[in-house]
Design an enzyme around this catalytic site. Sequence first.
Site, PDB file in Angstrom:
ATOM      1  N   ASP A  32       1.616   8.738 -18.587  1.00 42.60           N
ATOM      2  CA  ASP A  32       1.773   7.852 -17.684  1.00 42.60           C
ATOM      3  C   ASP A  32      -0.229   7.768 -19.259  1.00 42.60           C
ATOM      4  OD1 ASP A  32       3.367   7.975 -16.711  1.00 42.60           O
ATOM      5  OD2 ASP A  32       2.455   7.986 -15.056  1.00 42.60           O
TER       6      ASP A  32
HETATM    7  N1  URA Z   1       4.460  11.466 -13.031  1.00 38.78           N
HETATM    8  C1  URA Z   1       3.914  10.339 -13.165  1.00 38.78           C
HETATM    9  O1  URA Z   1       3.534   9.845 -12.005  1.00 38.78           O
HETATM   10  N2  URA Z   1       2.602  10.396 -14.077  1.00 38.78           N
HETATM   11  C2  URA Z   1       2.980  11.678 -14.672  1.00 38.78           C
HETATM   12  O2  URA Z   1       2.518  10.817 -16.130  1.00 38.78           O
HETATM   13  C3  URA Z   1       3.773  12.439 -14.948  1.00 38.78           C
HETATM   14  C4  URA Z   1       4.653  12.305 -14.081  1.00 38.78           C
END
Ligand code: URA
Length: 243
Positions: free
Chosen positions: A102
């Site tokens: 993310d």
């Molecule tokens: N899980 C999440 O919620 N975000 C990420 O970036 C990676 C795994």
Amino acid sequence: MRLDKFLSELNIGTRKQIKEYVKNGRCSVNGTPASKADMHIDENSDEIAFDGVVLSYSKFHYFLLNKPAGVVSATRDGRNETVLDLVAGENVKGLSPCGRLDIDTEGLLLITDDGELIHKLLSPKKHVDKIYEVHIKTPLSEGDINKLEEGVNIGDKKDDGSVDLTLPAKVEVSGRADEDGNPVIFLTIHEGRFHQVKRMLEAVGNEVIFLRRISMGSLKLDDSLPVGEYRSLTDEEVKELKK
Ligand code: URA
């Protein structure tokens, strides 16, 4: 392949620079100074050295990025900086991030032009371990830990409409808190569902405050790589990942 192509692919210099290097005797083939920049070499069996350092050739490129927050894990984005922008200086075509973090997640991201390895590491059948350092809002109870380890409902459905629980995970409570007092845990998961870690913590009534990926399969994020920086994988790391 031609010696100058080999050397330019390893970013030793431009074709023009390489011609100069060869003239100055800085490149050798099997221990003998190279005669011409455009001479033919066998990249798989000849020993090519530059300034006395033997070079190893790989068709593909592998970079380990310590992704900073605020950068998107995409090849292109109209608004935000992408992880590929961070490795643009390498001048390698066809690079892609291996999976996504993310925008606000930090940590380990493999960037490569080896599509087969990306496919292998992301295949849902392979269940490659991913370990996250997770700073959470409140401490986890024993019950929460059991739920996360057994599998939780994060709202996903199987094709037949039934609940698609997350696969069993592993929770390690570090016993420490970050500078804001948020408890820190380590969560190992074997899948890569959208926002998976955040949704898993939500499923037990908690909240992710900060997220950093610290490993993917055999590849580990080392403390020596500052956030926003990247390095090439070692031959050993590539070999291990391909196993
Ligand atoms: N899980 C999440 O919620 N975000 C990420 O970036 C990676 C795994």
